[in-house]
Design an enzyme around this catalytic site. Structure first.
Site, PDB file in Angstrom:
ATOM      1  N   CYS A  50      -2.066   9.294   3.654  1.00  0.00           N
ATOM      2  CA  CYS A  50      -1.951   8.818   2.282  1.00  0.00           C
ATOM      3  C   CYS A  50      -3.143   9.306   1.473  1.00  0.00           C
ATOM      4  O   CYS A  50      -3.067   9.455   0.267  1.00  0.00           O
ATOM      5  CB  CYS A  50      -1.859   7.306   2.251  1.00  0.00           C
ATOM      6  N   GLU A 101       0.884  -1.175   0.000  1.00  0.00           N
ATOM      7  CA  GLU A 101       0.000   0.000   0.000  1.00  0.00           C
ATOM      8  C   GLU A 101       0.914   1.215   0.000  1.00  0.00           C
ATOM      9  O   GLU A 101       1.724   1.382   0.909  1.00  0.00           O
ATOM     10  CB  GLU A 101      -0.897   0.014   1.244  1.00  0.00           C
TER      11      GLU A 101
HETATM   12  P1  NAD Z   1       8.515   4.904   4.112  1.00  0.00           P
HETATM   13  O1  NAD Z   1       8.376   4.264   2.783  1.00  0.00           O
HETATM   14  O2  NAD Z   1       9.656   5.818   4.319  1.00  0.00           O
HETATM   15  O3  NAD Z   1       8.659   3.803   5.265  1.00  0.00           O
HETATM   16  C1  NAD Z   1       7.639   2.865   5.523  1.00  0.00           C
HETATM   17  C2  NAD Z   1       8.243   1.696   6.269  1.00  0.00           C
HETATM   18  O4  NAD Z   1       9.125   0.984   5.405  1.00  0.00           O
HETATM   19  C3  NAD Z   1       9.078   2.076   7.487  1.00  0.00           C
HETATM   20  O5  NAD Z   1       8.879   1.105   8.495  1.00  0.00           O
HETATM   21  C4  NAD Z   1      10.499   2.014   6.948  1.00  0.00           C
HETATM   22  O6  NAD Z   1      11.482   1.799   7.951  1.00  0.00           O
HETATM   23  C5  NAD Z   1      10.400   0.838   6.011  1.00  0.00           C
HETATM   24  N1  NAD Z   1      11.388   0.830   4.912  1.00  0.00           N
HETATM   25  C6  NAD Z   1      11.970   1.890   4.303  1.00  0.00           C
HETATM   26  N2  NAD Z   1      12.824   1.478   3.338  1.00  0.00           N
HETATM   27  C7  NAD Z   1      12.769   0.132   3.319  1.00  0.00           C
HETATM   28  C8  NAD Z   1      13.369  -0.874   2.511  1.00  0.00           C
HETATM   29  N3  NAD Z   1      14.225  -0.570   1.547  1.00  0.00           N
HETATM   30  N4  NAD Z   1      13.046  -2.164   2.739  1.00  0.00           N
HETATM   31  C9  NAD Z   1      12.140  -2.486   3.696  1.00  0.00           C
HETATM   32  N5  NAD Z   1      11.546  -1.587   4.500  1.00  0.00           N
HETATM   33  C10 NAD Z   1      11.838  -0.283   4.307  1.00  0.00           C
HETATM   34  O7  NAD Z   1       7.122   5.638   4.412  1.00  0.00           O
HETATM   35  P2  NAD Z   1       6.717   6.584   5.634  1.00  0.00           P
HETATM   36  O8  NAD Z   1       7.381   7.908   5.460  1.00  0.00           O
HETATM   37  O9  NAD Z   1       6.836   5.884   6.931  1.00  0.00           O
HETATM   38  O10 NAD Z   1       5.142   6.745   5.369  1.00  0.00           O
HETATM   39  C11 NAD Z   1       4.620   7.670   4.473  1.00  0.00           C
HETATM   40  C12 NAD Z   1       4.282   7.033   3.144  1.00  0.00           C
HETATM   41  O11 NAD Z   1       3.366   5.966   3.346  1.00  0.00           O
HETATM   42  C13 NAD Z   1       3.577   7.981   2.200  1.00  0.00           C
HETATM   43  O12 NAD Z   1       4.062   7.783   0.903  1.00  0.00           O
HETATM   44  C14 NAD Z   1       2.131   7.566   2.301  1.00  0.00           C
HETATM   45  O13 NAD Z   1       1.336   7.910   1.190  1.00  0.00           O
HETATM   46  C15 NAD Z   1       2.264   6.093   2.463  1.00  0.00           C
HETATM   47  N6  NAD Z   1       1.068   5.509   3.070  1.00  0.00           N
HETATM   48  C16 NAD Z   1       0.228   4.762   2.286  1.00  0.00           C
HETATM   49  C17 NAD Z   1      -0.947   4.232   2.829  1.00  0.00           C
HETATM   50  C18 NAD Z   1      -1.909   3.424   2.005  1.00  0.00           C
HETATM   51  O14 NAD Z   1      -2.849   2.864   2.566  1.00  0.00           O
HETATM   52  N7  NAD Z   1      -1.727   3.329   0.709  1.00  0.00           N
HETATM   53  C19 NAD Z   1      -1.224   4.464   4.167  1.00  0.00           C
HETATM   54  C20 NAD Z   1      -0.332   5.210   4.935  1.00  0.00           C
HETATM   55  C21 NAD Z   1       0.822   5.718   4.375  1.00  0.00           C
END
Ligand code: NAD
Length: 522
Positions: free
Chosen positions: A318, A284
């Site tokens: 999001c 997501e």
């Molecule tokens: P992010 O992608 O920076 O991190 C999300 C998670 O992934 C964290 O736990 C992070 O440590 C981990 N992560 C980062 N790089 C990784 C990798 N290479 N391998 C594995 N894990 C990794 O996102 P964020 O800043 O925490 O959240 C904001 C983002 O999430 C926004 O883009 C938002 O739109 C999205 N979001 C989407 C939904 C949805 O339902 N579609 C809901 C909430 C947030």
């Protein structure tokens, strides 16, 4: 036990004294936890071998929430081994027993909602009602997946048979050890929801929360543990991106749910499939969500809906609306109303009663905002906000930004394309609805989209033509994801979601399961 109110996103505008008093009590309790040292947990045992990192409050940088032990490579290895080892037993546990323990966990989340919400306000900057909504959503998502098991008799479907001596049945069965990687902005709902779905389905779970969400995740872990979930069934691995990456790369992980940004989600999606056979991965991802305002709209409703979507949680949902296409005749009026609303929103300490807009999560978000504002000032116009509010007025020392509206940029400007995740919305004119739909759909993402018009034919055209997983029309409360389970799921199309079958929806929990067709002859 604290007083518990049912706060849903649908009732977020509802406010009452008792609820505030209960939150205040929760805040006192959460404040007493500050300064804790938070370990990971593998098979119920605390893991303290990893490096410590500090979590500070985005709303007040002088507040340290705690120190967290990052999971080590050994912790990841042990957690995957333990989760795999427990998988067969948990899968064989009759589903009504799994449902009972998960319902108990949901009830504990609800019972602790005030202190969990207050902790979340401190950790990620959510205002009171948003934080309570996130906690309650976590509980309700778990309950909904339990209910789906109950309603479908554990996803057991008797099939026809060719002979009376053969019985055919279709069952859904789990995959094994399931990893859940969650983002900062819904530290309860987007950890508990996927974990709950995986667990009720009979998978064991390894949870890797966002670093800025570690404390809330530890408290969520306690709810599952205190509800009686076996220690081998859920493991908590705090830490940064490297811990998530280690889970993605681990061949022992049978399925994975990631919620976060588009770039990371897409790389995980590609990588996770590469282990010799397809493994289920649910990603997501981000949004760059449009709203379209027709000349036939009630402009007050449209401005209210856009303001709420764009500035709620400081633009860090999001579902947040970040670009608006307005029919040219009403552009000026709409922008004036939106700018006025933007200026009227209370920016403040998210734990205070009256704050609507809390801080953004960190200094990078402030820098992203400042880059966008500088660009808009140079090439367009900033009609509201446009300032970081650090040190302004009575605000604590946090990452506060003024709700911002920009106009005058071409519709193909990068501000209309890139997810910024800050309280900034860009507005551009359109002439025909057809043109507006092309603009709205001109993105790799497709999470939410809004439309404002009193014309039913226009509404039909919007609903038929828009490419997004969650759409809303004439809604003064604006964009929603996860209104309520079974009521409105939250899931993206295109680059916003890999499955298009989203949390809270009727097709979600099945993604954690695989079909087995059974023929037993006598
Ligand atoms: P992010 O992608 O920076 O991190 C999300 C998670 O992934 C964290 O736990 C992070 O440590 C981990 N992560 C980062 N790089 C990784 C990798 N290479 N391998 C594995 N894990 C990794 O996102 P964020 O800043 O925490 O959240 C904001 C983002 O999430 C926004 O883009 C938002 O739109 C999205 N979001 C989407 C939904 C949805 O339902 N579609 C809901 C909430 C947030």
């Amino acid at each position: 036990m604290s007083t518990h109110f049912r706060v849903t996103y649908a009732t977020l505008s509802a406010d009452n004294e008792e609820l505030q008093v209960a939150y205040d009590a929760g805040l006192r309790l959460a404040a007493s936890w500050l300064g804790a040292v938070i370990p990971g947990y593998v098979s119920g045992e605390p893991r303290t071998g990893g490096e410590l990192f500090t979590v500070t409050s985005p709303g007040d940088r002088s507040v340290t929430l705690g120190q967290v032990h990052s999971a080590t490579a050994g912790d990841v290895e042990d957690a995957v081994r333990a989760a795999r080892g427990a998988a067969a037993r948990w899968a064989r546990t009759p589903w009504p027993e799994r449902v009972a323990v998960l319902r108990a966990a949901a009830d504990l989340i609800s019972a602790r909602s005030n202190e969990l919400a207050a902790l979340m306000s401190l950790e990620v900057g959510k205002n009171r009602l948003e934080a309570l909504g996130d906690v309650e959503e976590a509980a309700d998502l778990i309950r909904y997946y339990c209910q789906q098991f109950e309603d479908s008799d554990g996803f057991t479907v008797p099939m026809g048979s060719l002979s009376a001596r053969e019985q055919n049945v279709s069952v859904l069965r789990p995959y094994g050890a399931w990893a859940v990687i969650s983002p900062f902005n819904f530290p309860m709902a987007l950890a508990a929801g996927p974990a709950g779905a995986a667990l009720v389905g009979g998978n064991t779970v390894i949870l890797k929360p966002s670093p800025q969400g570690s404390f809330t995740a530890a408290k969520l872990y306690e709810c599952f543990r205190d509800a009686g979930l076996g220690p081998d069934v859920l493991h908590l691995l705090p830490g940064g991106d490297d811990v998530g990456a280690a889970l993605v790369a681990h061949p022992g992980v049978g399925g994975l749910t990631f919620t976060g940004s588009y770039a990371v989600g897409m790389s995980i999606y590609r990588q996770f499939a590469g282990f010799g056979y397809p493994k289920p991965v649910i990603c997501e991802m981000g949004g760059k969500n449009p709203a379209i305002v027709s000349a036939r709209a009630d402009l007050d409703v449209a401005a209210a809906g856009v303001a709420r979507s764009a500035f709620g949680l400081s633009g860090q949902k999001c579902s947040a609306c970040s670009r608006v296409y307005v029919q040219r005749d009403v552009l000026e009026d709409f922008v004036a109303k939106l700018a006025e609303l933007a200026g009227s929103l209370v920016v403040g300490d998210p734990t205070s009663r009256d704050a609507f807009v809390g801080p953004v999560i960190n200094a990078e978000s402030v820098a992203r905002f400042e880059r966008a504002v500088a660009h808009a000032r140079a090439d367009g116009e900033v009609v509201a906000g446009g300032r970081a509010l650090r040190g302004a007025g009575a605000l604590p020392d946090g990452y506060y930004l003024a709700p911002t509206v920009v106009t005058g940029l071409p519709a193909d400007d990068w501000i209309f394309r890139d997810e910024l995740f800050v309280p900034l919305v860009a507005v551009a004119p359109y002439d025909t609805l057809e043109e507006a739909l092309v603009l709205a759909n001109d993105t790799d993402l497709g999470l939410t989209a809004g439309f404002f018009s009193a014309d039913p034919a226009e509404v039909d055209a919007f609903l038929g033509g828009i490419e997004a997983g969650v759409v809303y029309v004439n809604r003064a409360a604006g964009a929603t994801t996860g209104a309520w389970p079974g009521v409105q799921p939250f899931g993206g199309w295109k680059g916003s979601g890999s499955g298009g079958k989203a949390g809270g929806g009727v097709y979600y929990v099945q993604q954690y399961l695989r079909e087995q067709s059974r023929t037993v002859a006598s």
